[in-house]
Design a protein around this motif. Structure first.
Motif, PDB file in Angstrom:
ATOM      1  N   GLY A 305     -11.841   0.233   9.217  1.00 56.14           N
ATOM      2  CA  GLY A 305     -11.690   1.542   9.821  1.00 56.14           C
ATOM      3  C   GLY A 305     -11.718   2.683   8.830  1.00 56.14           C
ATOM      4  N   GLN A 306     -12.159   2.418   7.597  1.00 49.48           N
ATOM      5  CA  GLN A 306     -12.212   3.435   6.547  1.00 49.48           C
ATOM      6  C   GLN A 306     -13.654   3.914   6.338  1.00 49.48           C
ATOM      7  OE1 GLN A 306      -9.306   4.487   5.257  1.00 49.48           O
ATOM      8  NE2 GLN A 306      -8.232   2.928   6.465  1.00 49.48           N
ATOM      9  N   ASP A 307     -13.803   5.187   5.957  1.00 48.41           N
ATOM     10  CA  ASP A 307     -15.099   5.757   5.601  1.00 48.41           C
ATOM     11  C   ASP A 307     -15.173   5.780   4.078  1.00 48.41           C
ATOM     12  OD1 ASP A 307     -17.234   7.471   4.884  1.00 48.41           O
ATOM     13  OD2 ASP A 307     -17.051   8.618   6.743  1.00 48.41           O
ATOM     14  N   LEU A 308     -15.954   4.880   3.492  1.00 49.46           N
ATOM     15  CA  LEU A 308     -15.963   4.736   2.041  1.00 49.46           C
ATOM     16  C   LEU A 308     -16.639   5.914   1.339  1.00 49.46           C
ATOM     17  CD1 LEU A 308     -16.584   0.909   1.532  1.00 49.46           C
ATOM     18  CD2 LEU A 308     -14.464   2.175   1.894  1.00 49.46           C
ATOM     19  N   VAL A 309     -17.581   6.583   2.003  1.00 50.98           N
ATOM     20  CA  VAL A 309     -18.168   7.787   1.406  1.00 50.98           C
ATOM     21  C   VAL A 309     -17.121   8.897   1.354  1.00 50.98           C
ATOM     22  CG1 VAL A 309     -19.926   9.570   1.665  1.00 50.98           C
ATOM     23  CG2 VAL A 309     -20.511   7.175   2.088  1.00 50.98           C
ATOM     24  N   GLU A 310     -16.297   9.003   2.372  1.00 52.62           N
ATOM     25  CA  GLU A 310     -15.203   9.972   2.338  1.00 52.62           C
ATOM     26  C   GLU A 310     -14.245   9.653   1.189  1.00 52.62           C
ATOM     27  OE1 GLU A 310     -11.572  11.693   5.181  1.00 52.62           O
ATOM     28  OE2 GLU A 310     -13.126  10.385   6.033  1.00 52.62           O
ATOM     29  N   TRP A 311     -13.932   8.375   0.999  1.00 43.86           N
ATOM     30  CA  TRP A 311     -13.102   7.972  -0.138  1.00 43.86           C
ATOM     31  C   TRP A 311     -13.755   8.418  -1.442  1.00 43.86           C
ATOM     32  CZ3 TRP A 311      -9.628   3.174  -0.607  1.00 43.86           C
ATOM     33  CH2 TRP A 311      -8.858   3.008   0.548  1.00 43.86           C
ATOM     34  N   GLN A 312     -15.066   8.222  -1.560  1.00 40.24           N
ATOM     35  CA  GLN A 312     -15.753   8.620  -2.787  1.00 40.24           C
ATOM     36  C   GLN A 312     -15.583  10.105  -3.072  1.00 40.24           C
ATOM     37  OE1 GLN A 312     -19.828   7.007  -1.947  1.00 40.24           O
ATOM     38  NE2 GLN A 312     -19.616   6.131  -3.988  1.00 40.24           N
ATOM     39  N   GLY A 318     -10.769  14.251  -7.769  1.00 35.71           N
ATOM     40  CA  GLY A 318      -9.532  14.129  -8.521  1.00 35.71           C
ATOM     41  C   GLY A 318      -8.324  13.740  -7.703  1.00 35.71           C
ATOM     42  N   ASN A 319      -8.511  13.416  -6.436  1.00 33.51           N
ATOM     43  CA  ASN A 319      -7.404  13.053  -5.560  1.00 33.51           C
ATOM     44  C   ASN A 319      -7.079  11.563  -5.671  1.00 33.51           C
ATOM     45  OD1 ASN A 319      -7.206  15.698  -4.313  1.00 33.51           O
ATOM     46  ND2 ASN A 319      -9.131  15.190  -3.275  1.00 33.51           N
ATOM     47  N   PRO A 320      -5.840  11.180  -5.332  1.00 32.59           N
ATOM     48  CA  PRO A 320      -5.491   9.752  -5.339  1.00 32.59           C
ATOM     49  C   PRO A 320      -6.140   9.023  -4.172  1.00 32.59           C
ATOM     50  CG  PRO A 320      -3.662  11.063  -4.519  1.00 32.59           C
ATOM     51  CD  PRO A 320      -4.692  12.031  -5.012  1.00 32.59           C
ATOM     52  N   LEU A 321      -6.147   7.701  -4.229  1.00 31.14           N
ATOM     53  CA  LEU A 321      -6.704   6.899  -3.144  1.00 31.14           C
ATOM     54  C   LEU A 321      -6.032   7.249  -1.815  1.00 31.14           C
ATOM     55  CD1 LEU A 321      -6.896   3.373  -4.836  1.00 31.14           C
ATOM     56  CD2 LEU A 321      -8.796   4.910  -4.339  1.00 31.14           C
ATOM     57  N   PRO A 322      -6.788   7.236  -0.729  1.00 25.84           N
ATOM     58  CA  PRO A 322      -6.221   7.614   0.573  1.00 25.84           C
ATOM     59  C   PRO A 322      -5.086   6.717   1.043  1.00 25.84           C
ATOM     60  CG  PRO A 322      -8.613   7.721   0.636  1.00 25.84           C
ATOM     61  CD  PRO A 322      -8.246   7.072  -0.665  1.00 25.84           C
ATOM     62  N   CYS A 323      -5.063   5.444   0.605  1.00 28.00           N
ATOM     63  CA  CYS A 323      -3.964   4.573   1.018  1.00 28.00           C
ATOM     64  C   CYS A 323      -3.760   3.460   0.001  1.00 28.00           C
ATOM     65  CB  CYS A 323      -4.203   3.992   2.413  1.00 28.00           C
ATOM     66  SG  CYS A 323      -5.661   2.948   2.550  1.00 28.00           S
ATOM     67  N   GLU A 324      -2.604   2.821   0.089  1.00 25.59           N
ATOM     68  CA  GLU A 324      -2.256   1.728  -0.810  1.00 25.59           C
ATOM     69  C   GLU A 324      -2.731   0.400  -0.229  1.00 25.59           C
ATOM     70  OE1 GLU A 324       1.933   1.964  -1.374  1.00 25.59           O
ATOM     71  OE2 GLU A 324       1.837   3.812  -2.576  1.00 25.59           O
ATOM     72  N   GLN A 325      -2.669  -0.644  -1.055  1.00 28.18           N
ATOM     73  CA  GLN A 325      -3.144  -1.964  -0.642  1.00 28.18           C
ATOM     74  C   GLN A 325      -2.440  -2.448   0.617  1.00 28.18           C
ATOM     75  OE1 GLN A 325      -5.677  -3.868  -2.541  1.00 28.18           O
ATOM     76  NE2 GLN A 325      -5.732  -4.688  -0.481  1.00 28.18           N
ATOM     77  N   SER A 326      -1.141  -2.232   0.696  1.00 24.20           N
ATOM     78  CA  SER A 326      -0.361  -2.755   1.824  1.00 24.20           C
ATOM     79  C   SER A 326      -0.769  -2.134   3.155  1.00 24.20           C
ATOM     80  CB  SER A 326       1.128  -2.510   1.576  1.00 24.20           C
ATOM     81  OG  SER A 326       1.374  -1.117   1.418  1.00 24.20           O
ATOM     82  N   ALA A 327      -1.414  -0.954   3.108  1.00 26.46           N
ATOM     83  CA  ALA A 327      -1.812  -0.278   4.345  1.00 26.46           C
ATOM     84  C   ALA A 327      -3.168  -0.743   4.857  1.00 26.46           C
ATOM     85  CB  ALA A 327      -1.826   1.232   4.129  1.00 26.46           C
ATOM     86  N   LEU A 328      -3.903  -1.505   4.046  1.00 27.00           N
ATOM     87  CA  LEU A 328      -5.236  -1.947   4.441  1.00 27.00           C
ATOM     88  C   LEU A 328      -5.146  -3.234   5.253  1.00 27.00           C
ATOM     89  CD1 LEU A 328      -7.045  -1.216   1.067  1.00 27.00           C
ATOM     90  CD2 LEU A 328      -7.383   0.018   3.226  1.00 27.00           C
TER      91      LEU A 328
END
Length: 678
Positions: A305-312, A318-328
């Protein structure tokens, strides 16, 4: 978030990035070559800048031109997509030197993974498991051969700077080593400018499983689970799925942790993919890391359910990752099929030409199509022949496979040979359904997937005849309609013979005699029109077999009843030919008029013609040479692939029409060959 980005790529890649950017209100700038001036990505972007001639070396690989374009339009960042300059460390550095953010990893990380041998050393130090092999700098032929002999055959030769299956050869026996090394080095030199090789033990039944990783500038790293990419041809992927089925207990977490360690060992930032070979005993080995977003990233998006281009874009800003491992979390199952212009039954020979007809499956929560072309566009010899990516999702694997099969059946392309019929056979194969996967899948199941002599179904020919008649009647009816309105030129009487549009005649049977051409075969038929427009019926005779037919033609769909069997078939008409879609297989019929004969095909016996536009990279025979059956005569490169032309029998090369470096057109005669009498 950026205000404006330039996309240094083309086709479906650029379209995919533009879609996310538009959703985030980020303006986009496309670049285009001469061949792409009307391309979909150019139309979708807010701005577009011309960067050169059609060959990628004169346009999409011109880093300096692309940077100038970004500066000219005021872009803050450059997204390289995947392919072209996406893993070019020098380009990443040039972007930074000009104040542009490179939406990708640091140049140092690209360089670290750009050399397969150097990458192995880094992974070994990071505790990532490796396949046994030789990764040294000494490239002496006897040393490479000795390494292969010592580890035992089969082995795999891989270009140190390679990717996409280029510069890679399997060697099953010591006697094959020298020829395989020559082939791999030649291809590596042509593709990467570097013919250094590494030698690895070749696992005979491995699965290709890769892990999607993401890292930010704050030192955080996560994995977004894995994809199984085992179904490949020539080390290039055909079908991907996520998550990988039937992983041994604990393997997902172990592979994910190893992938994050691999990325953090090189101070990685952004999206990357760590590729592993998974052996039958559950052990896995690092293969390589791709320092970019992968073509198959949509299956990961579908299950997370994640948009990887948005993550990029967030991470590059310079922003941190949108979520941590436990949230995936993993939700359901997804497949991606790569739709290529190629003939899968002819060793996946790339195809070129105009897309006369394109009809996509309906997009919804279960089906997604990523493409960069529309009906009327052309597949050219200048770029990779991938037309689209078909992605499907459902709550479990079995349902996702059913979705894939249905979507392939609804994906219709005419005018260019595609791999859709092959993909449809693949989606229905029992081994795929049972998740019995390894990288030798196509070889193991070759007979079921290939070499299927195809002929139209029994009712397809009368359906084609009926389609021609209904289309003829529609055209005749249209002739009675005034130029720019839907009103008839005169009052219409449904039962009057004077308003009949089917060539009605007094006291004679209304019968048409026509000829269709399919696959070089003439199909003569007679069609008798019965009844009036209110009760129209047809009697069709093909090869002394009679078919009673009624039907309605609505746009591209013919709904008909043939001898009591009601069915629907999609049709697409073009000039002197039309296409009927028999399931996932397009069947092209040509129409022979009454007053024209069919031109006989010129015999090509003894001639060797280029299968498409390309470059001659090696000529192994000289004019006048006597050669044995199977001897390599010449090698040409087209559509990023090398094609070897061999002697079909013992014979003489009587004429040679090309030299190394020649650019040849598709169909051009390359040499003349005379077979020796047995």
């Amino acid at each position: 978030m950026f205000d404006k980005i330039l996309i240094a790529n083309r086709g479906e890649i650029a379209c995919r990035i533009i879609q996310t950017a538009q959703r985030l209100n980020v303006k986009t700038v496309a670049v285009y070559s001469d061949a792409d001036h009307r391309a979909l990505h150019v139309k979708m972007a807010d701005e577009a800048i011309h960067i050169g001639a059609a060959p990628s070396a004169d346009s999409y690989l011109r880093g300096d031109v692309i940077i100038n374009a970004a500066l000219q339009c005021g872009a803050q960042a450059v997204h390289p997509g995947y392919g072209f300059l996406s893993e070019n460390a020098q380009f990443a550095e040039q972007c930074a030197a000009n104040g542009l953010v490179f939406i990708g990893p640091p140049a140092a990380a690209i360089r670290a993974m750009g050399s397969k041998s150097a990458a192995k050393t880094i992974m070994q130090d990071a505790g990532v498991p490796l396949v046994p092999g030789y990764h040294g700098a000494d490239q002496a032929r006897d040393l490479l051969k000795r390494a292969a002999d010592d580890m035992g055959y089969p082995v795999l030769l891989k270009a140190v700077a390679g990717g996409g299956g280029k510069g890679m050869r399997q060697v099953w026996d010591a006697n094959e080593f020298d020829d395989a090394l020559d082939d791999a080095k030649r291809e590596a030199k042509a593709s990467f400018g570097n013919d250094d090789m590494l030698v690895e033990k070749y696992l005979t039944q491995p699965r290709h499983v890769e892990v999607q990783v993401f890292c930010d500038t704050q030192g955080n790293g996560v994995y977004l689970f894995e994809r199984d990419c085992s179904i490949q041809r020539r080390h290039q992927k055909i079908l991907e799925e996520a998550p990988a089925p039937n992983l041994p207990a604990g393997t997902r977490e172990k592979m994910g942790d190893a992938a994050v360690r691999a990325a953090q060992a090189i101070d990685y930032v952004g999206a990357g993919t760590v590729e592993f070979l998974l052996d039958t005993d559950g052990s896995f080995y690092f293969m390589e890391m791709n320092t970019r977003l992968q073509v198959e990233h949509p299956v990961t998006e579908m299950i997370t359910g994640q948009d990887l281009v948005e993550w990029q874009l967030h991470v590059a800003g310079g922003n941190p990752l949108p979520c941590e491992q436990s949230a995936l979390q993993i939700n359901g199952h997804a497949f991606e099929a790569r739709i290529y212009a190629e003939d899968a039954d002819n060793d996946f020979m790339p195809a070129t030409g105009k897309l006369d007809y394109v009809s996509l499956p309906s997009s919804n929560a279960h089906v997604r199509v990523d493409t960069g072309v529309v009906q009327g566009d052309a597949v050219t010899p200048y770029y990779d022949p991938m037309i689209a990516k078909l992605i499907v999702w459902d709550t479990d694997r079995d349902k996702a496979i059913a979705r894939l099969s249905d979507a392939l059946n609804a994906y219709r392309i005419g005018g260019v040979t595609t791999n859709i019929p092959f993909l449809h056979r693949l989606a229905g194969h029992p081994a795929l359904i049972a998740a019995d996967l390894d990288t030798g899948f196509l070889v193991k199941h070759h007979e079921a997937l290939f070499e299927q002599a195809f002929s139209p179904s029994t009712e397809l020919v009368p359906l084609a005849c009926l389609f021609l008649q209904l289309r003829r009647e529609q055209h005749s009816c249209a002739a009675k309609i005034t130029g720019n309105s839907n009103r008839l030129a005169s009052p219409w009487d449904e039962v009057s013979p004077w308003d009949e549009v089917s060539s009605w005649r007094l006291n004679q049977t209304n019968t048409y005699h026509d000829t269709l051409i399919w696959n070089g075969e003439r199909i003569d038929y007679a069609l008798e029109v019965q009844g009036n427009r209110v009760d129209r019926r047809y009697q069709i005779t093909v090869n002394d077999q009679d078919f009673a037919a009624v039907g309605i033609l609505n746009n591209d769909v013919l709904t008909a009843t043939i001898n009591g069997h009601r069915t629907s078939v999609a049709m697409a008409a073009h000039d002197t030919h039309f296409i009927a879609f028999d399931g996932a297989t397009p069947i092209s019929f040509h129409v022979e008029s009454d007053d024209t004969g069919v031109a006989e095909e010129a015999s090509n016996a003894g001639n060797f013609n280029a299968p498409m536009n390309g470059t001659i990279v090696e000529v192994k025979a000289n004019q006048g040479d006597t050669v044995a059956a199977g001897s390599v005569l010449l090698v040409m490169e087209a559509m990023k692939m090398q094609h070897t032309i061999k002697a079909p029998s013992d014979g003489i090369v009587s004429e040679l029409y090309c030299v190394v470096g020649d650019l040849v057109d598709g169909g051009a005669e390359l040499l003349r060959f005379e077979a020796l009498a047995e």
